[in-house]
Design a protein around this motif. Sequence first.
Motif, PDB file in Angstrom:
ATOM      1  N   SER A  49       0.832  -1.211   0.000  1.00 60.50           N
ATOM      2  CA  SER A  49       0.000   0.000   0.000  1.00 60.50           C
ATOM      3  C   SER A  49       0.862   1.253   0.000  1.00 60.50           C
ATOM      4  O   SER A  49       0.513   2.259  -0.636  1.00 60.50           O
ATOM      5  N   LEU A  50       1.998   1.220   0.713  1.00 55.18           N
ATOM      6  CA  LEU A  50       2.951   2.327   0.668  1.00 55.18           C
ATOM      7  C   LEU A  50       3.455   2.526  -0.756  1.00 55.18           C
ATOM      8  O   LEU A  50       3.518   3.659  -1.256  1.00 55.18           O
ATOM      9  N   GLU A  51       3.811   1.449  -1.420  1.00 55.90           N
ATOM     10  CA  GLU A  51       4.295   1.534  -2.797  1.00 55.90           C
ATOM     11  C   GLU A  51       3.256   2.206  -3.698  1.00 55.90           C
ATOM     12  O   GLU A  51       3.587   3.091  -4.507  1.00 55.90           O
ATOM     13  N   ASP A  52       2.002   1.808  -3.567  1.00 49.81           N
ATOM     14  CA  ASP A  52       0.949   2.370  -4.411  1.00 49.81           C
ATOM     15  C   ASP A  52       0.722   3.842  -4.080  1.00 49.81           C
ATOM     16  O   ASP A  52       0.484   4.658  -4.974  1.00 49.81           O
ATOM     17  N   TRP A  53       0.795   4.185  -2.805  1.00 54.73           N
ATOM     18  CA  TRP A  53       0.624   5.591  -2.397  1.00 54.73           C
ATOM     19  C   TRP A  53       1.730   6.465  -2.991  1.00 54.73           C
ATOM     20  O   TRP A  53       1.456   7.560  -3.513  1.00 54.73           O
ATOM     21  N   LEU A  54       2.966   5.998  -2.928  1.00 52.69           N
ATOM     22  CA  LEU A  54       4.072   6.757  -3.501  1.00 52.69           C
ATOM     23  C   LEU A  54       3.894   6.902  -5.010  1.00 52.69           C
ATOM     24  O   LEU A  54       4.145   7.969  -5.580  1.00 52.69           O
ATOM     25  N   PHE A  55       3.454   5.835  -5.640  1.00 51.34           N
ATOM     26  CA  PHE A  55       3.243   5.855  -7.091  1.00 51.34           C
ATOM     27  C   PHE A  55       2.184   6.885  -7.486  1.00 51.34           C
ATOM     28  O   PHE A  55       2.321   7.576  -8.498  1.00 51.34           O
ATOM     29  N   ARG A  56       1.148   7.002  -6.686  1.00 53.91           N
ATOM     30  CA  ARG A  56       0.034   7.904  -7.014  1.00 53.91           C
ATOM     31  C   ARG A  56       0.293   9.352  -6.616  1.00 53.91           C
ATOM     32  O   ARG A  56      -0.372  10.251  -7.135  1.00 53.91           O
ATOM     33  N   HIS A  57       1.239   9.581  -5.691  1.00 58.58           N
ATOM     34  CA  HIS A  57       1.384  10.923  -5.131  1.00 58.58           C
ATOM     35  C   HIS A  57       2.717  11.611  -5.437  1.00 58.58           C
ATOM     36  O   HIS A  57       2.814  12.822  -5.268  1.00 58.58           O
ATOM     37  N   LYS A  58       3.710  10.885  -5.867  1.00 62.21           N
ATOM     38  CA  LYS A  58       4.990  11.489  -6.206  1.00 62.21           C
ATOM     39  C   LYS A  58       4.877  12.278  -7.506  1.00 62.21           C
ATOM     40  O   LYS A  58       4.148  11.891  -8.429  1.00 62.21           O
ATOM     41  N   ASN A  59       5.608  13.404  -7.588  1.00 65.98           N
ATOM     42  CA  ASN A  59       5.682  14.175  -8.826  1.00 65.98           C
ATOM     43  C   ASN A  59       6.093  13.234  -9.961  1.00 65.98           C
ATOM     44  O   ASN A  59       7.120  12.566  -9.881  1.00 65.98           O
ATOM     45  N   HIS A  60       5.298  13.175 -11.032  1.00 68.13           N
ATOM     46  CA  HIS A  60       5.504  12.175 -12.064  1.00 68.13           C
ATOM     47  C   HIS A  60       6.820  12.355 -12.818  1.00 68.13           C
ATOM     48  O   HIS A  60       7.306  11.429 -13.468  1.00 68.13           O
ATOM     49  N   GLN A  61       7.414  13.544 -12.762  1.00 75.27           N
ATOM     50  CA  GLN A  61       8.650  13.791 -13.497  1.00 75.27           C
ATOM     51  C   GLN A  61       9.898  13.394 -12.713  1.00 75.27           C
ATOM     52  O   GLN A  61      10.995  13.390 -13.263  1.00 75.27           O
ATOM     53  N   GLU A  62       9.727  13.054 -11.443  1.00 73.82           N
ATOM     54  CA  GLU A  62      10.888  12.788 -10.591  1.00 73.82           C
ATOM     55  C   GLU A  62      11.056  11.297 -10.327  1.00 73.82           C
ATOM     56  O   GLU A  62      10.080  10.586 -10.076  1.00 73.82           O
ATOM     57  N   PRO A  63      12.310  10.795 -10.364  1.00 75.95           N
ATOM     58  CA  PRO A  63      12.550   9.367 -10.088  1.00 75.95           C
ATOM     59  C   PRO A  63      12.371   9.054  -8.605  1.00 75.95           C
ATOM     60  O   PRO A  63      12.577   9.904  -7.735  1.00 75.95           O
ATOM     61  N   LEU A  64      11.993   7.807  -8.340  1.00 76.20           N
ATOM     62  CA  LEU A  64      11.792   7.367  -6.962  1.00 76.20           C
ATOM     63  C   LEU A  64      12.224   5.912  -6.843  1.00 76.20           C
ATOM     64  O   LEU A  64      11.974   5.099  -7.744  1.00 76.20           O
ATOM     65  N   LEU A  65      12.832   5.582  -5.710  1.00 75.67           N
ATOM     66  CA  LEU A  65      13.241   4.214  -5.408  1.00 75.67           C
ATOM     67  C   LEU A  65      12.668   3.815  -4.054  1.00 75.67           C
ATOM     68  O   LEU A  65      12.775   4.562  -3.077  1.00 75.67           O
ATOM     69  N   LEU A  66      12.063   2.628  -3.996  1.00 72.15           N
ATOM     70  CA  LEU A  66      11.578   2.056  -2.743  1.00 72.15           C
ATOM     71  C   LEU A  66      12.146   0.645  -2.600  1.00 72.15           C
ATOM     72  O   LEU A  66      12.111  -0.141  -3.547  1.00 72.15           O
ATOM     73  N   LEU A  67      12.665   0.344  -1.402  1.00 66.59           N
ATOM     74  CA  LEU A  67      13.170  -0.991  -1.099  1.00 66.59           C
ATOM     75  C   LEU A  67      12.526  -1.485   0.185  1.00 66.59           C
ATOM     76  O   LEU A  67      12.374  -0.717   1.137  1.00 66.59           O
ATOM     77  N   TYR A  68      12.159  -2.770   0.211  1.00 62.89           N
ATOM     78  CA  TYR A  68      11.498  -3.303   1.395  1.00 62.89           C
ATOM     79  C   TYR A  68      11.552  -4.832   1.385  1.00 62.89           C
ATOM     80  O   TYR A  68      11.833  -5.459   0.359  1.00 62.89           O
ATOM     81  N   ARG A  69      11.285  -5.423   2.549  1.00 64.79           N
ATOM     82  CA  ARG A  69      11.119  -6.874   2.685  1.00 64.79           C
ATOM     83  C   ARG A  69       9.763  -7.151   3.307  1.00 64.79           C
ATOM     84  O   ARG A  69       9.194  -6.288   3.982  1.00 64.79           O
ATOM     85  N   ASN A  70       9.282  -8.367   3.111  1.00 66.19           N
ATOM     86  CA  ASN A  70       8.000  -8.763   3.686  1.00 66.19           C
ATOM     87  C   ASN A  70       8.135 -10.048   4.487  1.00 66.19           C
ATOM     88  O   ASN A  70       8.973 -10.906   4.180  1.00 66.19           O
ATOM     89  N   ASP A  71       7.264 -10.180   5.489  1.00 64.43           N
ATOM     90  CA  ASP A  71       7.087 -11.478   6.118  1.00 64.43           C
ATOM     91  C   ASP A  71       6.609 -12.462   5.056  1.00 64.43           C
ATOM     92  O   ASP A  71       6.092 -12.057   4.003  1.00 64.43           O
ATOM     93  N   PRO A  72       6.739 -13.784   5.300  1.00 65.10           N
ATOM     94  CA  PRO A  72       6.363 -14.763   4.276  1.00 65.10           C
ATOM     95  C   PRO A  72       4.954 -14.549   3.725  1.00 65.10           C
ATOM     96  O   PRO A  72       3.985 -14.412   4.467  1.00 65.10           O
ATOM     97  N   CYS A  73       4.865 -14.507   2.409  1.00 64.60           N
ATOM     98  CA  CYS A  73       3.581 -14.366   1.711  1.00 64.60           C
ATOM     99  C   CYS A  73       3.788 -14.738   0.248  1.00 64.60           C
ATOM    100  O   CYS A  73       4.910 -14.733  -0.256  1.00 64.60           O
ATOM    101  N   VAL A  74       2.698 -15.074  -0.420  1.00 66.21           N
ATOM    102  CA  VAL A  74       2.703 -15.278  -1.868  1.00 66.21           C
ATOM    103  C   VAL A  74       1.994 -14.084  -2.486  1.00 66.21           C
ATOM    104  O   VAL A  74       0.906 -13.698  -2.045  1.00 66.21           O
ATOM    105  N   VAL A  75       2.595 -13.490  -3.502  1.00 68.51           N
ATOM    106  CA  VAL A  75       2.029 -12.307  -4.147  1.00 68.51           C
ATOM    107  C   VAL A  75       1.724 -12.655  -5.599  1.00 68.51           C
ATOM    108  O   VAL A  75       2.623 -13.010  -6.365  1.00 68.51           O
TER     109      VAL A  75
END
Length: 365
Positions: A49-75
């Motif tokens: 959800s954080l990833e989607d929020w950043l995608f929707r709210h960051k200035n579209h002309q500017e680059p962005l990097l997000l890194l994260y880990r998750n507890d075990p899950c299948v996506v």
Amino acid sequence: MLRSFSPLPRARLRLPSVRNFSISPSRQELSPQHAIYVSNSVNPYFNLSLEDWLFRHKNHQEPLLLLYRNDPCVVIGRNQNPWKEVNMTALKARSIPFIRRRSGGGTVYHDLGNTNYSIHLSRLTFDRHATAELVRRAISTLGVDVRVNDRNDICVGNEKVSGSAYKIVNQRAYHHGTMLISTKLDTLGALLRTDTETMVTKGVDSVRSPVCNLRQFSSTIDHETFVDAVVSEFRREYRVDEPIRYVNDGEGAEETDYIRNGMAELPSWDWAFGQTPEFTYSIRPRFEWGEVTIEIRSKHGIILETRATSGHSGAGLEELGRRLEGHKYGFVEEAIVKDVVDRDSRCRDVWEALAGAMETYNYQP
């Protein structure tokens, strides 16, 4: 997926030379105006959800990097069928959730031995091969010879260490992927190995590939060194010179309306199951009294039609099929068909075969 998450631990990151992973005790308001984010949360519902929020709210002309880990899950991908892609029995045995993400692509397994990267760019400058090459160069600085294949997956030889997916909306696009560092590959195999060859879906099927961990080629690679390498390469590529914004549990980011709503939507039936494209599933169980051909047709998680035919076909099997119509695939209670199966032992046998074929694990965080 019936059990809730145990309290999620904070990830503790070591302190390599070029980064500052220290966590300030003061609460910082989350803003989409930074260029580099590292989430210390391991809650997959929050991170997606954080990833989607950043995608929707960051200035579209500017680059962005997000890194994260998750507890075990299948996506699974946005347009995939969970019953086709995921071994529900194995999920249930391990109390692991599956989550439908908001991008396309295939199914992947996350655990703390896997690090996820997400690179967001203007649609005009977005090039999925170029972003894959950025990650490849980062890994090369860690002493592992990797390549980018024609699907923009990152491989060591013929084995994949990173699979990718993409999303493009209006003026913005992102490339995100997994990086297998020390993932439990036996668990990955058990969860993604299914026996549903006769399930035909109008959605996207995963492309099965042999996989390996980076740790097999370098004992010094871990989450922290990978994060450091990707951040450094991102800074060089896009000329970014600003500190990393760390996102930590308890800072209030999950109270942002968009993120909170996203965390509620991801495990909901409407999203997890109700977005499933139309499919048909044919099975041919054998009983002492004969063989039955059963075909189930479903769309958006709702059973549209069930047909059961055999040399002993009769009103009972026809009625059994009609009773299932309009109900949620995998969530039909026996009470719906109890009077039919109580009257006819053959109908009971067919019902039990159907219930087993539609096995579903509905994890709730």
